[in-house]
Scaffold this motif. Sequence first.
Motif, mmCIF file in Angstrom:
data_model
loop_
_atom_site.group_PDB
_atom_site.id
_atom_site.type_symbol
_atom_site.label_atom_id
_atom_site.label_comp_id
_atom_site.label_asym_id
_atom_site.label_seq_id
_atom_site.Cartn_x
_atom_site.Cartn_y
_atom_site.Cartn_z
ATOM 1 N N UNK A 196 -6.624 16.587 96.949
ATOM 2 C CA UNK A 196 -5.211 16.545 97.275
ATOM 3 C C UNK A 196 -4.759 17.935 97.697
ATOM 4 N N UNK A 197 -3.598 17.995 98.323
ATOM 5 C CA UNK A 197 -3.020 19.276 98.729
ATOM 6 C C UNK A 197 -2.447 20.008 97.528
ATOM 7 N N UNK A 207 1.628 20.882 100.401
ATOM 8 C CA UNK A 207 2.444 19.673 100.464
ATOM 9 C C UNK A 207 3.831 19.986 101.019
ATOM 10 N N UNK A 208 4.408 21.107 100.581
ATOM 11 C CA UNK A 208 5.724 21.508 101.091
ATOM 12 C C UNK A 208 5.680 21.732 102.597
ATOM 13 N N UNK A 209 4.594 22.324 103.075
ATOM 14 C CA UNK A 209 4.462 22.568 104.514
ATOM 15 C C UNK A 209 4.440 21.264 105.303
ATOM 16 N N UNK A 231 -8.537 12.769 108.645
ATOM 17 C CA UNK A 231 -9.765 12.119 109.116
ATOM 18 C C UNK A 231 -10.968 13.054 109.011
ATOM 19 N N UNK A 232 -10.724 14.346 109.123
ATOM 20 C CA UNK A 232 -11.819 15.308 109.160
ATOM 21 C C UNK A 232 -12.370 15.615 107.776
ATOM 22 N N UNK A 233 -11.497 16.031 106.830
ATOM 23 C CA UNK A 233 -11.971 16.455 105.503
ATOM 24 C C UNK A 233 -11.682 15.440 104.392
ATOM 25 N N UNK A 234 -11.011 14.346 104.743
ATOM 26 C CA UNK A 234 -10.693 13.267 103.795
ATOM 27 C C UNK A 234 -9.725 13.674 102.688
ATOM 28 N N UNK A 235 -9.055 14.827 102.833
ATOM 29 C CA UNK A 235 -8.062 15.254 101.848
ATOM 30 C C UNK A 235 -6.825 14.369 101.972
ATOM 31 N N UNK A 236 -6.300 13.955 100.825
ATOM 32 C CA UNK A 236 -5.043 13.198 100.838
ATOM 33 C C UNK A 236 -3.932 14.179 101.176
ATOM 34 N N UNK A 237 -3.100 13.825 102.131
ATOM 35 C CA UNK A 237 -2.068 14.750 102.608
ATOM 36 C C UNK A 237 -0.789 14.623 101.804
ATOM 37 N N UNK A 238 -0.973 14.810 100.521
ATOM 38 C CA UNK A 238 0.137 14.899 99.560
ATOM 39 C C UNK A 238 -0.407 15.608 98.332
ATOM 40 N N UNK A 239 0.493 16.141 97.540
ATOM 41 C CA UNK A 239 0.069 16.827 96.306
ATOM 42 C C UNK A 239 -0.230 15.762 95.249
ATOM 43 N N UNK A 240 -1.135 16.095 94.367
ATOM 44 C CA UNK A 240 -1.451 15.182 93.263
ATOM 45 C C UNK A 240 -0.218 15.099 92.371
#
Length: 108
Positions: A8-9, A14-16, A96-105
Amino acid sequence: MDTPTPTYLTPEQDQRIRRWERWNRRYFIFAFITLIVLLVFSSQLGVSSGDEWGALGPLLAAFIAPIIVMQLRLSCPACGERIGWQAKLQAPDQCRHCQTFLRARQSH
């Protein structure tokens, strides 16, 4: 077989992303309303006539170009890869590239 731990971010990343979403959404609403007014009232405003577009074409391009630029500038805060058209008015759920969820945990 181990499943990878979801990434997660950070709160700052996440703020960005949320700031980009707010700017993108606000500009889209502004541009949408402005474009409708321009298209509906273009002849009354003296921007175009019934026979030719006049200044209406460049005005439309001037309002649409920032939408394209904002879409193409969005990148994943975790890996830096451009997200581009995968995002609409909001960032996608996952890069799609790194599979990171684009939100904070969320801490529960």
